[in-house]
Write an enzyme that holds these catalytic residues in place. Sequence first.
Site, PDB file in Angstrom:
ATOM      1  N   PRO A 135      -8.138  27.827   5.814  1.00 15.47           N
ATOM      2  CA  PRO A 135      -6.731  28.041   5.475  1.00 15.47           C
ATOM      3  C   PRO A 135      -6.141  26.761   4.893  1.00 15.47           C
ATOM      4  O   PRO A 135      -6.502  25.659   5.312  1.00 15.47           O
ATOM      5  CB  PRO A 135      -6.088  28.402   6.822  1.00 15.47           C
ATOM      6  CG  PRO A 135      -7.009  27.849   7.856  1.00 15.47           C
ATOM      7  CD  PRO A 135      -8.388  27.895   7.268  1.00 15.47           C
ATOM      8  N   LYS A 136      -5.279  26.905   3.933  1.00 16.04           N
ATOM      9  CA  LYS A 136      -4.582  25.745   3.364  1.00 16.04           C
ATOM     10  C   LYS A 136      -3.336  25.505   4.215  1.00 16.04           C
ATOM     11  O   LYS A 136      -2.276  26.085   3.985  1.00 16.04           O
ATOM     12  CB  LYS A 136      -4.214  25.991   1.905  1.00 16.04           C
ATOM     13  CG  LYS A 136      -3.685  24.758   1.187  1.00 16.04           C
ATOM     14  CD  LYS A 136      -3.469  25.038  -0.300  1.00 16.04           C
ATOM     15  CE  LYS A 136      -2.982  23.787  -1.012  1.00 16.04           C
ATOM     16  NZ  LYS A 136      -1.680  23.319  -0.514  1.00 16.04           N
ATOM     17  N   VAL A 137      -3.507  24.668   5.203  1.00 10.04           N
ATOM     18  CA  VAL A 137      -2.433  24.407   6.166  1.00 10.04           C
ATOM     19  C   VAL A 137      -1.291  23.670   5.468  1.00 10.04           C
ATOM     20  O   VAL A 137      -1.509  22.722   4.709  1.00 10.04           O
ATOM     21  CB  VAL A 137      -2.970  23.598   7.363  1.00 10.04           C
ATOM     22  CG1 VAL A 137      -1.865  23.325   8.364  1.00 10.04           C
ATOM     23  CG2 VAL A 137      -4.129  24.348   8.025  1.00 10.04           C
TER      24      VAL A 137
END
Length: 561
Positions: free
Chosen positions: A124-126
Site C-alpha cells: 500500500p502507498k501509505v
Amino acid sequence: MRLWKSMAWGILLWHSQSGALCPAWPPARAAEEIARLQQQLADWNDIYWKQGVSAVDDSVYDQLSARLVQWQRCVGQDVSSTPVSPPLNGTTMHPVAHTGVRKLVDRQAVEQWMRGRSELWVQPKVDGVAVTLVYQNGKLTRAISRGNGLQGEDWTPKIRLIPSIPQTTQGALANAVLQGEIFLQREGHIQQRMGGMNARSKVAGMLMRQDNASALNSLGIFIWAWPDGPANMPERLSQLAKAGFSLTNKYTLAVKDASEVERARQSWLTSALPFVTDGVVIRMAKEPASQHWRPGQGDWLAAWKYPPVAQVAQVSAIQFSVGKSGKITVVASLVPVILDDKRVQRVNIGSVKRWEAWDIAPGDQILVSLAGQGIPRLDEVVWRSRERSKPVPPDSHFNSLTCFYASATCQEQFISRLIWLGSRSALGLDGMGEASWRALHQTHRFEHIFSWLTLTSAQIANTPGFAKGKSEQIWRQFNLARRQPFTRWIMAMDIPLTQAALQASGDRSWEQLLMRTEQHWRQLPATGERRAGRVIDWRNNLQIKALSRWLAAQHIPGFGS
C-alpha cells in the site's frame, strides 16, 4: 513538449502532451497566470513545511501542482522550478538518497511497466511523511526528513518520542539505513469510504510543532525500503518484522501480473487498514546498490494511485438555463475530468445569487466531486483566474406562468416546458429528449408547447439529424399522445398540483376544472391555501386559456364541449 502557437489575432489554441487542453490565453496572460499559481503553491508549500500547517487539502495541492506543470509545458517553460517538494531548510545529508516513485496512470501503464521485470511485490502507498532512519551499533542515531531527497532536516529528537518506532535493533539491522513513511495511526480506516483526511498535513504538523509531544503517540512507521538489505524479499520482511517493523511484512505481497496488483489495490481500498493510503507501490526485490540511488531515478519501483474522490476542474464557460417554473439555474461547463469512471464536463452551481456568492468565472479552478446517484457537485473554488470576465444572466421576469408560447426571450424556458411535457410525469413521449425538441423547434418554429401535434410524418422525417427509424418512432409517439387522458394533458400544461391531488379532484374535463372553487383545491392532498391560489392563477392565465381552446380544436379528450 508543445509550444503555444500564435494565430493572426494573437489568440492561442492549445494542447498538452498528456492530451489535456491548455488554456486559450495570449502569451502575456499565460505568463501572468502561471506566475500567480506558482507563487500560490510556493506560499502554501512554505507554510506547510515551516509551520506544519496545511492551508489547502493535500489532494487539491497535488492537483494544482500538476496543473501548473501542464501549463508550463504548454508554453515550453522549464518545470524544474515547480514547488512540489519541500524547501531545503535542513542540511543533514541522507546516507542513501530518496529516489521518489514514478506514477502510473492506469492498469495498461502498470502492465507495460511490469513487462520484463521479475520478482515483483506490491505494498500500500501509505499517506504520510517520508523519513530516513539510521541505526548504528543497534541504536537509532539519526532520523532525517525527506527534504529534497539528498538532504533534509534532523528530526531525531522528535522521532525518539514516537513509541511505535524501535529505538534499538540487532542482527543485520543493527547497522542499517531504512526509509519509510511516518503515518497517522488509524483504527479500521476504509479508504474508499473515509478518504484521505488530509493525513499527510496532520503528520507534518505534528512533527513541525514544538508543543505537542503527546500527539506523537498517534504516529506509526511503515518501512518501504532497506537499501543494501537482504536480496531475498521474504528474508528482508522477516527481519524487519522481528525488529518491530511488522506492518511491512503484513502488507507486502508477491505479484506476478497486473491483475494481482489490481486485486490488492482494490482490496486495500475497501478494507479496514491501520493507516491512510493513496494507492499502491509495485517494487522489484532486486535493487541497485545504495550508492547509485538518486532522486527521480528509482526505476525499480512505481506507484498506481487511487483516483481522487474530488477533482480539480477548469471552468470553460458559465451558462444559464431557465426551468419550466422560470427558475434561472447557473451551470459551469468544465474541461472534462474523470470521477469514478464518469466523464464530468458540467456542474450545477445553483441560483444566480449563489453563483454570484461563489464568484466563479471562466478560467477558475473548482473542486468537483460526485454526490448521490453520481451527480456532479461543486465543493469549492480552489483557484481564481486573474481575469474576471462573467456573462450577464438573463432577466429574472420568468415565472411558472411564462413561456407557454415561444418567443426570442422565452427560448430556454420554452424548451424546458417541452422536455417536461414529454416526460413520464406528463405525456410520456419516449425518445424525446432535449436535443430532439430543440431540433424540431428550430426547424419548424413552434408557436406554443403543443404545436408539435400538427406536424406531419414528412415534416418530422425532414428534420435535420432525424434518421428514418427515429422519425417514425416520434410520429407514432405524437399520435399516441392524442389518446392520453385529460389529467395527463393538464400535467403537461404544468398545473401546480401533484398527480395524487389531481386524481383526488376527480376532474375529467376542462369544464369541470373551471367550475372548481379555491376551497375545493385547498381540501386536496398536499394542497394548502398557497397552492390553491396558484391553481386559480394558472387556470385564469390567458396563455393557459388559449392552449385549452387550441386543444379543444384538436379534439383532445376532456377539452371539447
